[in-house]
Design a protein around this motif. Sequence first.
Motif, mmCIF file in Angstrom:
data_model
loop_
_atom_site.group_PDB
_atom_site.id
_atom_site.type_symbol
_atom_site.label_atom_id
_atom_site.label_comp_id
_atom_site.label_asym_id
_atom_site.label_seq_id
_atom_site.Cartn_x
_atom_site.Cartn_y
_atom_site.Cartn_z
ATOM 1 N N TYR A 1 54.351 -6.118 29.362
ATOM 2 C CA TYR A 1 53.183 -5.707 28.587
ATOM 3 C C TYR A 1 51.925 -6.121 29.340
ATOM 4 O O TYR A 1 51.884 -7.199 29.940
ATOM 5 C CB TYR A 1 53.167 -6.384 27.211
ATOM 6 C CG TYR A 1 54.378 -6.072 26.385
ATOM 7 C CD1 TYR A 1 54.417 -4.929 25.587
ATOM 8 C CD2 TYR A 1 55.489 -6.907 26.407
ATOM 9 C CE1 TYR A 1 55.546 -4.636 24.831
ATOM 10 C CE2 TYR A 1 56.615 -6.618 25.655
ATOM 11 C CZ TYR A 1 56.638 -5.477 24.874
ATOM 12 O OH TYR A 1 57.757 -5.185 24.127
ATOM 13 N N LYS B 1 47.910 -7.021 28.896
ATOM 14 C CA LYS B 1 46.881 -7.405 27.924
ATOM 15 C C LYS B 1 45.624 -6.610 28.251
ATOM 16 O O LYS B 1 45.068 -6.751 29.337
ATOM 17 C CB LYS B 1 46.638 -8.906 27.993
ATOM 18 C CG LYS B 1 47.838 -9.710 27.516
ATOM 19 C CD LYS B 1 47.731 -11.177 27.832
ATOM 20 C CE LYS B 1 46.712 -11.879 26.986
ATOM 21 N NZ LYS B 1 46.702 -13.337 27.216
ATOM 22 N N ARG C 1 43.871 -7.918 31.599
ATOM 23 C CA ARG C 1 43.526 -9.348 31.598
ATOM 24 C C ARG C 1 44.678 -10.178 32.114
ATOM 25 O O ARG C 1 44.494 -11.251 32.674
ATOM 26 C CB ARG C 1 43.232 -9.811 30.177
ATOM 27 C CG ARG C 1 42.013 -9.216 29.593
ATOM 28 C CD ARG C 1 41.824 -9.727 28.185
ATOM 29 N NE ARG C 1 40.599 -9.153 27.659
ATOM 30 C CZ ARG C 1 40.076 -9.461 26.512
ATOM 31 N NH1 ARG C 1 40.673 -10.348 25.726
ATOM 32 N NH2 ARG C 1 38.964 -8.909 26.115
ATOM 33 N N ALA D 1 54.089 -15.463 30.178
ATOM 34 C CA ALA D 1 52.867 -14.884 30.739
ATOM 35 C C ALA D 1 52.829 -15.237 32.222
ATOM 36 O O ALA D 1 53.209 -16.347 32.619
ATOM 37 C CB ALA D 1 51.637 -15.449 30.038
ATOM 38 N N TYR E 1 52.107 -15.539 22.777
ATOM 39 C CA TYR E 1 51.220 -14.390 22.578
ATOM 40 C C TYR E 1 51.851 -13.283 21.723
ATOM 41 O O TYR E 1 51.249 -12.844 20.738
ATOM 42 C CB TYR E 1 50.780 -13.828 23.937
ATOM 43 C CG TYR E 1 50.100 -12.495 23.819
ATOM 44 C CD1 TYR E 1 48.758 -12.409 23.502
ATOM 45 C CD2 TYR E 1 50.807 -11.308 23.979
ATOM 46 C CE1 TYR E 1 48.125 -11.186 23.357
ATOM 47 C CE2 TYR E 1 50.194 -10.083 23.836
ATOM 48 C CZ TYR E 1 48.861 -10.026 23.524
ATOM 49 O OH TYR E 1 48.249 -8.819 23.361
ATOM 50 N N TYR F 1 50.749 -12.240 18.023
ATOM 51 C CA TYR F 1 50.229 -10.887 17.823
ATOM 52 C C TYR F 1 50.938 -10.226 16.639
ATOM 53 O O TYR F 1 50.301 -9.595 15.801
ATOM 54 C CB TYR F 1 50.412 -10.052 19.095
ATOM 55 C CG TYR F 1 49.742 -8.711 19.008
ATOM 56 C CD1 TYR F 1 48.408 -8.557 19.380
ATOM 57 C CD2 TYR F 1 50.432 -7.603 18.534
ATOM 58 C CE1 TYR F 1 47.778 -7.329 19.290
ATOM 59 C CE2 TYR F 1 49.813 -6.371 18.444
ATOM 60 C CZ TYR F 1 48.484 -6.237 18.825
ATOM 61 O OH TYR F 1 47.864 -5.020 18.723
ATOM 62 N N ASN G 1 46.263 -12.827 16.796
ATOM 63 C CA ASN G 1 45.788 -12.656 18.150
ATOM 64 C C ASN G 1 44.966 -11.384 18.226
ATOM 65 O O ASN G 1 45.439 -10.319 17.861
ATOM 66 C CB ASN G 1 46.979 -12.593 19.115
ATOM 67 C CG ASN G 1 46.570 -12.876 20.529
ATOM 68 O OD1 ASN G 1 45.456 -12.610 20.930
ATOM 69 N ND2 ASN G 1 47.499 -13.421 21.301
ATOM 70 N N VAL H 1 43.639 -10.020 21.057
ATOM 71 C CA VAL H 1 43.808 -9.298 22.315
ATOM 72 C C VAL H 1 44.944 -8.297 22.158
ATOM 73 O O VAL H 1 46.039 -8.647 21.726
ATOM 74 C CB VAL H 1 44.107 -10.276 23.472
ATOM 75 C CG1 VAL H 1 44.323 -9.525 24.772
ATOM 76 C CG2 VAL H 1 42.992 -11.293 23.605
ATOM 77 N N ASP H 2 44.678 -7.036 22.517
ATOM 78 C CA ASP H 2 45.677 -5.988 22.376
ATOM 79 C C ASP H 2 46.544 -5.905 23.636
ATOM 80 O O ASP H 2 46.204 -6.473 24.678
ATOM 81 C CB ASP H 2 44.982 -4.647 22.127
ATOM 82 C CG ASP H 2 45.827 -3.709 21.293
ATOM 83 O OD1 ASP H 2 46.955 -4.078 20.925
ATOM 84 O OD2 ASP H 2 45.355 -2.601 21.012
ATOM 85 N N HIS H 3 47.651 -5.201 23.545
ATOM 86 C CA HIS H 3 48.531 -5.027 24.697
ATOM 87 C C HIS H 3 49.208 -3.663 24.634
ATOM 88 O O HIS H 3 49.279 -3.042 23.577
ATOM 89 C CB HIS H 3 49.576 -6.144 24.763
ATOM 90 C CG HIS H 3 50.518 -6.160 23.600
ATOM 91 N ND1 HIS H 3 50.203 -6.798 22.421
ATOM 92 C CD2 HIS H 3 51.738 -5.613 23.420
ATOM 93 C CE1 HIS H 3 51.210 -6.649 21.567
ATOM 94 N NE2 HIS H 3 52.147 -5.928 22.147
#
Length: 136
Positions: free
Chosen positions: A55, A57, A68, A84, A96, A100, A105, A107-109
């Motif tokens: 995935y 980020k 990211r 990660a 993460y 999520y 969280n 931050v999208d992925h």
Amino acid sequence: MYERGGGCYLEEHLDLNGVMIRLGNVESNASATPFLTLAAATLDALDAEGQITYYAKVGEGCPRHNPRGIIRRRIDEGQTYDDAFARHLRWEPTEYLRLYDLAHNEVDHVKITEIEAAAFIESVTTKILGSSAVTP
């Protein structure tokens, strides 16, 4: 492949001990996205046991092709491991994806291919090793 301790099985797909490649004809193989790196550091970072999903980020200013960071979910013998890719060029455990899923969280992925993960690892490795080679 064998130098790196791998093996393969041929059935409906070519199974490279976890990475499945669909069998095709000359036309479909010629149009497939190539795997552009054979750098040892990148291949080492991609080596792992089990079924792996990568995935990226993403977010504003960090699109899929320049994320990211990247996360991998590895399932091996019924156990799930989330890691990660860290700045010190190793996979580190992360919460993460679990956070999520719990909406903790921001931050999208997005799911990415192994080739996209390799490109990210290669770019980070080049930046870090390139800058450390210049710095006394």
